[in-house]
Design a protein around this motif. Structure first.
Motif, PDB file in Angstrom:
ATOM      1  N   MET A   1       0.831  -1.179   0.000  1.00  0.00           N
ATOM      2  CA  MET A   1       0.000   0.000   0.000  1.00  0.00           C
ATOM      3  C   MET A   1       0.874   1.239   0.000  1.00  0.00           C
ATOM      4  SD  MET A   1      -3.220   0.353   2.481  1.00  0.00           S
ATOM      5  CE  MET A   1      -4.572  -0.688   2.112  1.00  0.00           C
ATOM      6  N   GLU A   2       0.491   2.242  -0.778  1.00  0.00           N
ATOM      7  CA  GLU A   2       1.250   3.480  -0.811  1.00  0.00           C
ATOM      8  C   GLU A   2       0.815   4.388   0.325  1.00  0.00           C
ATOM      9  OE1 GLU A   2       1.409   5.397  -4.570  1.00  0.00           O
ATOM     10  OE2 GLU A   2       1.904   3.573  -5.618  1.00  0.00           O
ATOM     11  N   ARG A   3       1.626   5.370   0.585  1.00  0.00           N
ATOM     12  CA  ARG A   3       1.366   6.302   1.661  1.00  0.00           C
ATOM     13  C   ARG A   3       0.119   7.116   1.352  1.00  0.00           C
ATOM     14  NH1 ARG A   3       3.800  11.704   2.017  1.00  0.00           N
ATOM     15  NH2 ARG A   3       4.755  11.552  -0.003  1.00  0.00           N
ATOM     16  N   LYS A   4      -0.620   7.483   2.406  1.00  0.00           N
ATOM     17  CA  LYS A   4      -1.851   8.244   2.244  1.00  0.00           C
ATOM     18  C   LYS A   4      -1.555   9.679   1.840  1.00  0.00           C
ATOM     19  CE  LYS A   4      -4.718   5.649   5.395  1.00  0.00           C
ATOM     20  NZ  LYS A   4      -5.672   5.717   6.488  1.00  0.00           N
ATOM     21  N   ILE A   5      -2.518  10.283   1.155  1.00  0.00           N
ATOM     22  CA  ILE A   5      -2.405  11.684   0.772  1.00  0.00           C
ATOM     23  C   ILE A   5      -2.978  12.520   1.906  1.00  0.00           C
ATOM     24  CG2 ILE A   5      -3.233  13.448  -0.810  1.00  0.00           C
ATOM     25  CD1 ILE A   5      -3.127  11.332  -3.007  1.00  0.00           C
ATOM     26  N   GLY A   6      -2.174  13.431   2.410  1.00  0.00           N
ATOM     27  CA  GLY A   6      -2.594  14.276   3.521  1.00  0.00           C
ATOM     28  C   GLY A   6      -3.186  15.590   3.044  1.00  0.00           C
ATOM     29  N   PHE A   7      -3.577  16.394   4.013  1.00  0.00           N
ATOM     30  CA  PHE A   7      -4.231  17.670   3.756  1.00  0.00           C
ATOM     31  C   PHE A   7      -3.321  18.614   2.962  1.00  0.00           C
ATOM     32  CE2 PHE A   7      -5.744  21.858   5.453  1.00  0.00           C
ATOM     33  CZ  PHE A   7      -6.995  21.822   4.867  1.00  0.00           C
ATOM     34  N   GLY A   8      -2.099  18.784   3.397  1.00  0.00           N
ATOM     35  CA  GLY A   8      -1.166  19.670   2.707  1.00  0.00           C
ATOM     36  C   GLY A   8      -0.709  19.116   1.366  1.00  0.00           C
ATOM     37  N   GLN A   9      -0.522  17.809   1.321  1.00  0.00           N
ATOM     38  CA  GLN A   9      -0.071  17.185   0.074  1.00  0.00           C
ATOM     39  C   GLN A   9      -1.146  17.295  -1.012  1.00  0.00           C
ATOM     40  OE1 GLN A   9       0.849  13.020   0.388  1.00  0.00           O
ATOM     41  NE2 GLN A   9       2.037  13.020  -1.499  1.00  0.00           N
ATOM     42  N   ALA A  10      -2.418  17.277  -0.631  1.00  0.00           N
ATOM     43  CA  ALA A  10      -3.504  17.409  -1.606  1.00  0.00           C
ATOM     44  C   ALA A  10      -3.430  18.761  -2.307  1.00  0.00           C
ATOM     45  CB  ALA A  10      -4.856  17.234  -0.917  1.00  0.00           C
ATOM     46  N   LEU A  11      -3.109  19.805  -1.552  1.00  0.00           N
ATOM     47  CA  LEU A  11      -2.976  21.146  -2.141  1.00  0.00           C
ATOM     48  C   LEU A  11      -1.801  21.193  -3.119  1.00  0.00           C
ATOM     49  CD1 LEU A  11      -4.034  24.078  -2.140  1.00  0.00           C
ATOM     50  CD2 LEU A  11      -2.371  24.546  -0.337  1.00  0.00           C
ATOM     51  N   LYS A  12      -0.668  20.576  -2.740  1.00  0.00           N
ATOM     52  CA  LYS A  12       0.491  20.540  -3.631  1.00  0.00           C
ATOM     53  C   LYS A  12       0.174  19.773  -4.913  1.00  0.00           C
ATOM     54  CE  LYS A  12       3.843  20.731   0.106  1.00  0.00           C
ATOM     55  NZ  LYS A  12       4.800  19.955   0.903  1.00  0.00           N
ATOM     56  N   LEU A  13      -0.485  18.625  -4.772  1.00  0.00           N
ATOM     57  CA  LEU A  13      -0.847  17.826  -5.949  1.00  0.00           C
ATOM     58  C   LEU A  13      -1.823  18.559  -6.861  1.00  0.00           C
ATOM     59  CD1 LEU A  13      -1.207  14.261  -4.391  1.00  0.00           C
ATOM     60  CD2 LEU A  13       0.505  15.027  -6.050  1.00  0.00           C
ATOM     61  N   PHE A  14      -2.736  19.326  -6.258  1.00  0.00           N
ATOM     62  CA  PHE A  14      -3.715  20.078  -7.042  1.00  0.00           C
ATOM     63  C   PHE A  14      -3.015  21.048  -7.980  1.00  0.00           C
ATOM     64  CE2 PHE A  14      -6.548  23.786  -7.503  1.00  0.00           C
ATOM     65  CZ  PHE A  14      -7.655  23.175  -8.052  1.00  0.00           C
ATOM     66  N   TRP A  15      -2.062  21.824  -7.456  1.00  0.00           N
ATOM     67  CA  TRP A  15      -1.379  22.813  -8.289  1.00  0.00           C
ATOM     68  C   TRP A  15      -0.317  22.172  -9.177  1.00  0.00           C
ATOM     69  CZ3 TRP A  15      -3.994  26.908  -8.986  1.00  0.00           C
ATOM     70  CH2 TRP A  15      -4.818  27.404  -7.981  1.00  0.00           C
ATOM     71  N   LYS A  16       0.268  21.072  -8.736  1.00  0.00           N
ATOM     72  CA  LYS A  16       1.263  20.362  -9.550  1.00  0.00           C
ATOM     73  C   LYS A  16       0.602  19.758 -10.793  1.00  0.00           C
ATOM     74  CE  LYS A  16       4.493  16.540  -9.356  1.00  0.00           C
ATOM     75  NZ  LYS A  16       4.935  15.387  -8.578  1.00  0.00           N
ATOM     76  N   ASN A  17      -0.610  19.251 -10.627  1.00  0.00           N
ATOM     77  CA  ASN A  17      -1.343  18.620 -11.733  1.00  0.00           C
ATOM     78  C   ASN A  17      -2.355  19.577 -12.351  1.00  0.00           C
ATOM     79  OD1 ASN A  17      -0.160  15.999 -11.556  1.00  0.00           O
ATOM     80  ND2 ASN A  17      -1.302  15.718  -9.657  1.00  0.00           N
ATOM     81  N   TYR A  18      -1.966  20.830 -12.525  1.00  0.00           N
ATOM     82  CA  TYR A  18      -2.866  21.893 -12.976  1.00  0.00           C
ATOM     83  C   TYR A  18      -3.629  21.517 -14.247  1.00  0.00           C
ATOM     84  CZ  TYR A  18      -4.469  26.686 -13.624  1.00  0.00           C
ATOM     85  OH  TYR A  18      -5.244  27.801 -13.759  1.00  0.00           O
ATOM     86  N   ILE A  19      -2.927  20.997 -15.246  1.00  0.00           N
ATOM     87  CA  ILE A  19      -3.588  20.632 -16.507  1.00  0.00           C
ATOM     88  C   ILE A  19      -3.405  19.144 -16.816  1.00  0.00           C
ATOM     89  CG2 ILE A  19      -3.555  22.919 -17.560  1.00  0.00           C
ATOM     90  CD1 ILE A  19      -1.037  22.040 -19.068  1.00  0.00           C
ATOM     91  N   ASN A  20      -3.264  18.330 -15.791  1.00  0.00           N
ATOM     92  CA  ASN A  20      -3.084  16.894 -15.973  1.00  0.00           C
ATOM     93  C   ASN A  20      -4.454  16.215 -16.020  1.00  0.00           C
ATOM     94  OD1 ASN A  20      -2.293  14.244 -16.022  1.00  0.00           O
ATOM     95  ND2 ASN A  20      -1.559  14.227 -13.914  1.00  0.00           N
ATOM     96  N   PHE A  21      -4.884  15.832 -17.219  1.00  0.00           N
ATOM     97  CA  PHE A  21      -6.161  15.161 -17.395  1.00  0.00           C
ATOM     98  C   PHE A  21      -5.987  13.644 -17.522  1.00  0.00           C
ATOM     99  CE2 PHE A  21      -6.865  19.490 -18.736  1.00  0.00           C
ATOM    100  CZ  PHE A  21      -8.089  19.780 -18.169  1.00  0.00           C
ATOM    101  N   LYS A  22      -4.776  13.176 -17.311  1.00  0.00           N
ATOM    102  CA  LYS A  22      -4.490  11.745 -17.423  1.00  0.00           C
ATOM    103  C   LYS A  22      -4.171  11.202 -16.047  1.00  0.00           C
ATOM    104  CE  LYS A  22      -2.766  12.200 -22.076  1.00  0.00           C
ATOM    105  NZ  LYS A  22      -1.656  12.086 -22.982  1.00  0.00           N
ATOM    106  N   GLY A  23      -4.283   9.911 -15.909  1.00  0.00           N
ATOM    107  CA  GLY A  23      -3.952   9.282 -14.638  1.00  0.00           C
ATOM    108  C   GLY A  23      -5.136   9.227 -13.701  1.00  0.00           C
ATOM    109  N   ARG A  24      -4.825   9.065 -12.423  1.00  0.00           N
ATOM    110  CA  ARG A  24      -5.856   8.843 -11.409  1.00  0.00           C
ATOM    111  C   ARG A  24      -5.653   9.783 -10.231  1.00  0.00           C
ATOM    112  NH1 ARG A  24      -6.175   2.268 -11.233  1.00  0.00           N
ATOM    113  NH2 ARG A  24      -7.596   2.720  -9.529  1.00  0.00           N
ATOM    114  N   ALA A  25      -6.742  10.107  -9.542  1.00  0.00           N
ATOM    115  CA  ALA A  25      -6.693  10.920  -8.324  1.00  0.00           C
ATOM    116  C   ALA A  25      -7.462  10.191  -7.233  1.00  0.00           C
ATOM    117  CB  ALA A  25      -7.295  12.301  -8.553  1.00  0.00           C
ATOM    118  N   ARG A  26      -6.819  10.011  -6.100  1.00  0.00           N
ATOM    119  CA  ARG A  26      -7.464   9.314  -4.988  1.00  0.00           C
ATOM    120  C   ARG A  26      -8.608  10.124  -4.408  1.00  0.00           C
ATOM    121  NH1 ARG A  26      -3.410   6.947  -0.770  1.00  0.00           N
ATOM    122  NH2 ARG A  26      -5.427   6.531   0.157  1.00  0.00           N
ATOM    123  N   ARG A  27      -9.480   9.428  -3.714  1.00  0.00           N
ATOM    124  CA  ARG A  27     -10.631  10.063  -3.076  1.00  0.00           C
ATOM    125  C   ARG A  27     -10.176  11.114  -2.060  1.00  0.00           C
ATOM    126  NH1 ARG A  27     -14.731   5.919  -0.472  1.00  0.00           N
ATOM    127  NH2 ARG A  27     -12.736   5.184   0.275  1.00  0.00           N
TER     128      ARG A  27
END
Length: 194
Positions: A1-27
């Motif tokens: 199992m991979e590490r969980k996505i935390g509150f702060g990491q979700a914000l970083k991933l949001f801006w990092k994947n600004y125009i990323n329409f490929k792949g998957r996003a966890r709940r």
């Protein structure tokens, strides 16, 4: 199992994947970002409420200075909310599409919803310009049907975003939640997962 996505990491991933329409996003990535949106938009809503109350107070007491301060606060809050919504429009749709991918669904429904949203906004603007009092039955029916469509598709989107990740690797990539331990092994025409 991979590490969980935390509150702060979700914000970083949001801006990092600004125009990323490929792949998957966890709940958790999706819902933590919804909480971040709430945190960022609440100051604008509070300012909007204060501005509205100040303007109403100024108008009811015939105090033009108070009414003008309320109007300025309303204007500032609308600008803040509009800029925030424009800045997050594309990454929100990208994350919604990746969330659909995570549950094994295509990006067709979010794009249909976006198309409906754009077309009905244009249609509503035309109706509000031509029939602001909604005197014609056709205007009322169009408005009601538009809002019902928003509600139905919106509820469907919320339900999909609440579903758990697809456990196995799908055509959008491996599961971020359940790790890469489930890889497809091809046996003839069928894929078997280890």
């Amino acid at each position: 199992m991979e590490r969980k996505i935390g509150f702060g990491q979700a914000l970083k991933l949001f801006w990092k994947n600004y125009i990323n329409f490929k792949g998957r996003a966890r709940r958790s990535e999706y819902w933590y970002m919804a909480l971040w949106h709430l945190i960022f938009i609440v100051p604008g809503l509070i300012l909007l409420l204060i501005g509205l109350m100040t303007m109403i107070t100024g108008i009811s007491t015939y105090n033009s200075t108070t009414a003008m301060v309320g109007l300025i606060l309303l204007f500032i809050s609308w600008i803040y909310i509009a800029i925030y919504n424009l800045a997050t429009l594309i990454p929100n749709w990208a994350m919604l599409i990746r969330r659909f991918h995570d549950t094994g669904r295509t990006m067709v429904l979010p794009l249909i919803f976006l198309t409906i949203l754009i077309k009905t906004c244009i249609l509503m603007s035309i109706i509000n310009y031509q029939d602001p009092e909604y005197q014609y039955l056709s205007s009322t029916i169009i408005v009601i049907v538009s809002y019902v469509m928003y509600i139905v598709v919106g509820v469907y989107n919320i339900v999909i975003c609440c579903l758990d990740s697809e456990r196995r690797t799908n055509k959008y990539g491996p599961s971020h939640k359940y790790g890469n331990h489930l890889k497809p092994v091809s046996h003839g025409n069928a894929d078997i997962y280890n």
